[in-house]
Design a protein around this motif. Sequence first.
Motif, PDB file in Angstrom:
ATOM      1  N   LYS A 124       0.824  -1.214   0.000  1.00 38.51           N
ATOM      2  CA  LYS A 124       0.000   0.000   0.000  1.00 38.51           C
ATOM      3  C   LYS A 124       0.854   1.257   0.000  1.00 38.51           C
ATOM      4  CE  LYS A 124      -3.776   0.305   2.441  1.00 38.51           C
ATOM      5  NZ  LYS A 124      -4.726   0.284   3.572  1.00 38.51           N
ATOM      6  N   CYS A 125       2.022   1.184   0.613  1.00 36.46           N
ATOM      7  CA  CYS A 125       2.847   2.374   0.790  1.00 36.46           C
ATOM      8  C   CYS A 125       3.705   2.721  -0.422  1.00 36.46           C
ATOM      9  CB  CYS A 125       3.728   2.224   2.024  1.00 36.46           C
ATOM     10  SG  CYS A 125       2.799   2.398   3.564  1.00 36.46           S
ATOM     11  N   GLU A 126       3.982   1.757  -1.280  1.00 33.76           N
ATOM     12  CA  GLU A 126       4.856   2.054  -2.422  1.00 33.76           C
ATOM     13  C   GLU A 126       4.308   3.197  -3.290  1.00 33.76           C
ATOM     14  OE1 GLU A 126       7.352  -0.181  -5.933  1.00 33.76           O
ATOM     15  OE2 GLU A 126       5.500  -1.112  -5.241  1.00 33.76           O
ATOM     16  N   PRO A 127       3.069   3.125  -3.807  1.00 32.66           N
ATOM     17  CA  PRO A 127       2.590   4.229  -4.655  1.00 32.66           C
ATOM     18  C   PRO A 127       2.448   5.544  -3.886  1.00 32.66           C
ATOM     19  CG  PRO A 127       0.849   2.603  -4.305  1.00 32.66           C
ATOM     20  CD  PRO A 127       2.096   2.035  -3.718  1.00 32.66           C
ATOM     21  N   GLN A 128       2.017   5.458  -2.635  1.00 35.96           N
ATOM     22  CA  GLN A 128       1.886   6.662  -1.806  1.00 35.96           C
ATOM     23  C   GLN A 128       3.253   7.314  -1.613  1.00 35.96           C
ATOM     24  OE1 GLN A 128      -0.778   8.163  -0.759  1.00 35.96           O
ATOM     25  NE2 GLN A 128       0.079   9.617   0.677  1.00 35.96           N
ATOM     26  N   SER A 129       4.274   6.506  -1.383  1.00 34.56           N
ATOM     27  CA  SER A 129       5.628   7.023  -1.172  1.00 34.56           C
ATOM     28  C   SER A 129       6.182   7.645  -2.446  1.00 34.56           C
ATOM     29  CB  SER A 129       6.545   5.909  -0.674  1.00 34.56           C
ATOM     30  OG  SER A 129       6.086   5.416   0.569  1.00 34.56           O
ATOM     31  N   GLN A 130       5.865   7.047  -3.589  1.00 30.89           N
ATOM     32  CA  GLN A 130       6.301   7.620  -4.862  1.00 30.89           C
ATOM     33  C   GLN A 130       5.683   9.008  -5.055  1.00 30.89           C
ATOM     34  OE1 GLN A 130       5.018   4.392  -7.363  1.00 30.89           O
ATOM     35  NE2 GLN A 130       6.993   3.340  -7.249  1.00 30.89           N
ATOM     36  N   ARG A 131       4.408   9.158  -4.705  1.00 27.99           N
ATOM     37  CA  ARG A 131       3.746  10.468  -4.830  1.00 27.99           C
ATOM     38  C   ARG A 131       4.347  11.477  -3.864  1.00 27.99           C
ATOM     39  NH1 ARG A 131      -0.709   7.002  -5.500  1.00 27.99           N
ATOM     40  NH2 ARG A 131      -1.329   7.178  -3.328  1.00 27.99           N
ATOM     41  N   ARG A 132       4.595  11.049  -2.617  1.00 31.67           N
ATOM     42  CA  ARG A 132       5.183  11.968  -1.633  1.00 31.67           C
ATOM     43  C   ARG A 132       6.584  12.403  -2.049  1.00 31.67           C
ATOM     44  NH1 ARG A 132       3.230   9.323   4.122  1.00 31.67           N
ATOM     45  NH2 ARG A 132       1.063   9.943   3.924  1.00 31.67           N
ATOM     46  N   LEU A 133       7.364  11.467  -2.581  1.00 28.68           N
ATOM     47  CA  LEU A 133       8.704  11.809  -3.042  1.00 28.68           C
ATOM     48  C   LEU A 133       8.634  12.839  -4.163  1.00 28.68           C
ATOM     49  CD1 LEU A 133      11.767  11.401  -2.995  1.00 28.68           C
ATOM     50  CD2 LEU A 133      11.446   9.551  -4.647  1.00 28.68           C
ATOM     51  N   ALA A 134       7.717  12.641  -5.102  1.00 26.99           N
ATOM     52  CA  ALA A 134       7.568  13.594  -6.198  1.00 26.99           C
ATOM     53  C   ALA A 134       7.228  14.983  -5.664  1.00 26.99           C
ATOM     54  CB  ALA A 134       6.493  13.111  -7.174  1.00 26.99           C
ATOM     55  N   MET A 135       6.353  15.048  -4.645  1.00 27.37           N
ATOM     56  CA  MET A 135       6.004  16.342  -4.042  1.00 27.37           C
ATOM     57  C   MET A 135       7.220  16.974  -3.374  1.00 27.37           C
ATOM     58  SD  MET A 135       2.142  15.554  -2.514  1.00 27.37           S
ATOM     59  CE  MET A 135       2.696  16.029  -0.920  1.00 27.37           C
ATOM     60  N   ILE A 136       7.995  16.180  -2.635  1.00 28.16           N
ATOM     61  CA  ILE A 136       9.184  16.692  -1.945  1.00 28.16           C
ATOM     62  C   ILE A 136      10.189  17.217  -2.958  1.00 28.16           C
ATOM     63  CG2 ILE A 136      11.217  16.001  -0.608  1.00 28.16           C
ATOM     64  CD1 ILE A 136       9.346  14.114   0.971  1.00 28.16           C
ATOM     65  N   LEU A 137      10.426  16.451  -4.029  1.00 28.13           N
ATOM     66  CA  LEU A 137      11.387  16.864  -5.046  1.00 28.13           C
ATOM     67  C   LEU A 137      10.926  18.130  -5.755  1.00 28.13           C
ATOM     68  CD1 LEU A 137      12.422  13.401  -6.553  1.00 28.13           C
ATOM     69  CD2 LEU A 137      13.679  14.824  -4.907  1.00 28.13           C
ATOM     70  N   GLN A 138       9.622  18.230  -5.986  1.00 30.65           N
ATOM     71  CA  GLN A 138       9.079  19.436  -6.618  1.00 30.65           C
ATOM     72  C   GLN A 138       9.266  20.646  -5.705  1.00 30.65           C
ATOM     73  OE1 GLN A 138       4.871  19.303  -7.447  1.00 30.65           O
ATOM     74  NE2 GLN A 138       5.029  20.902  -8.997  1.00 30.65           N
ATOM     75  N   GLN A 139       9.005  20.481  -4.407  1.00 28.20           N
ATOM     76  CA  GLN A 139       9.201  21.574  -3.456  1.00 28.20           C
ATOM     77  C   GLN A 139      10.670  21.975  -3.382  1.00 28.20           C
ATOM     78  OE1 GLN A 139       7.509  19.913   0.108  1.00 28.20           O
ATOM     79  NE2 GLN A 139       5.436  20.568  -0.387  1.00 28.20           N
ATOM     80  N   GLN A 140      11.561  20.993  -3.375  1.00 23.97           N
ATOM     81  CA  GLN A 140      12.993  21.295  -3.332  1.00 23.97           C
ATOM     82  C   GLN A 140      13.418  22.053  -4.573  1.00 23.97           C
ATOM     83  OE1 GLN A 140      14.831  17.442  -2.779  1.00 23.97           O
ATOM     84  NE2 GLN A 140      14.724  17.582  -0.545  1.00 23.97           N
ATOM     85  N   GLN A 141      12.896  21.665  -5.731  1.00 26.23           N
ATOM     86  CA  GLN A 141      13.226  22.328  -6.983  1.00 26.23           C
ATOM     87  C   GLN A 141      12.738  23.774  -6.962  1.00 26.23           C
ATOM     88  OE1 GLN A 141      15.172  21.080  -9.111  1.00 26.23           O
ATOM     89  NE2 GLN A 141      15.031  22.523 -10.790  1.00 26.23           N
ATOM     90  N   GLN A 142      11.522  23.996  -6.445  1.00 28.39           N
ATOM     91  CA  GLN A 142      10.982  25.352  -6.352  1.00 28.39           C
ATOM     92  C   GLN A 142      11.821  26.203  -5.409  1.00 28.39           C
ATOM     93  OE1 GLN A 142       6.927  24.590  -5.196  1.00 28.39           O
ATOM     94  NE2 GLN A 142       6.241  24.254  -7.303  1.00 28.39           N
ATOM     95  N   GLN A 143      12.220  25.637  -4.271  1.00 24.87           N
ATOM     96  CA  GLN A 143      13.056  26.377  -3.328  1.00 24.87           C
ATOM     97  C   GLN A 143      14.392  26.727  -3.953  1.00 24.87           C
ATOM     98  OE1 GLN A 143      13.271  23.768   0.051  1.00 24.87           O
ATOM     99  NE2 GLN A 143      11.280  24.393   0.868  1.00 24.87           N
ATOM    100  N   LEU A 144      14.950  25.800  -4.699  1.00 23.17           N
ATOM    101  CA  LEU A 144      16.242  26.033  -5.343  1.00 23.17           C
ATOM    102  C   LEU A 144      16.126  27.153  -6.374  1.00 23.17           C
ATOM    103  CD1 LEU A 144      19.171  25.055  -5.507  1.00 23.17           C
ATOM    104  CD2 LEU A 144      18.452  23.442  -7.257  1.00 23.17           C
ATOM    105  N   GLN A 145      15.038  27.154  -7.138  1.00 23.11           N
ATOM    106  CA  GLN A 145      14.829  28.203  -8.129  1.00 23.11           C
ATOM    107  C   GLN A 145      14.625  29.557  -7.462  1.00 23.11           C
ATOM    108  OE1 GLN A 145      11.541  26.693 -10.412  1.00 23.11           O
ATOM    109  NE2 GLN A 145      12.831  25.376 -11.680  1.00 23.11           N
ATOM    110  N   GLN A 146      13.908  29.583  -6.343  1.00 28.03           N
ATOM    111  CA  GLN A 146      13.677  30.840  -5.626  1.00 28.03           C
ATOM    112  C   GLN A 146      14.969  31.389  -5.054  1.00 28.03           C
ATOM    113  OE1 GLN A 146      10.687  29.873  -2.745  1.00 28.03           O
ATOM    114  NE2 GLN A 146       9.007  29.953  -4.213  1.00 28.03           N
TER     115      GLN A 146
END
Length: 200
Positions: A124-146
């Motif tokens: 159950k956690c594999e797909p949920q974890s993949q989505r959370r990782l994508a969100m974290i990476l997106q947030q990190q990318q936005q912070q880096l750009q800012q």
Amino acid sequence: MSPSQIFLISALLALSSCHVFGQTTIDCQRPPQLVDPALCCKDGGRDQVAEQCAQRILGAPNGQKPAGPPSLDTAACLAECILTSSKYIEEPQKLNLANIRSDLSTKFSNDSLYVEAMTIAYSKCEPQSQRRLAMILQQQQQQLQQQQSQQQQPRCSPFSAIVLGCTYMEYFKNCPDHRWTQNAQCALAKAYVTQCGLGA
């Protein structure tokens, strides 16, 4: 290092993206008093792979406990070491559920309910974890750009820590009856984890 300690470390990452279901009996903004999950729901106990990874990553020789909690990056590396060393994860962001079931079945041959609960939790956690990782990476990318500056990249992907945190929360929510301790503190902790959307 026991699975419950890994759960507590990994929960740091999972809590950063928890969802609230809006139940009125539990205030998701105010968690109940922290309880060691292993006191409520007996986990698999100490694991040699986890101990070896803790010594390698945390640098805690001779069974000494490290001073203070590890950083998120250190927790991510610890979780990654545990999952790759156990052959639970063989490629980035992909669990090997057959290896997980096989390993747990070998270690807990006399407790098929535990094996099933943990295998389902990982699944159950594999797909949920993949989505959370994508969100974290997106947030990190936005912070880096800012910031428009070079930040030090984490040594390890948080995926493994997210998976472990989610898996142990999911296992805690669906703890087999024979491993559950029935008391008010544990019931409150379970209600909080379930109603506040922690886990899968």
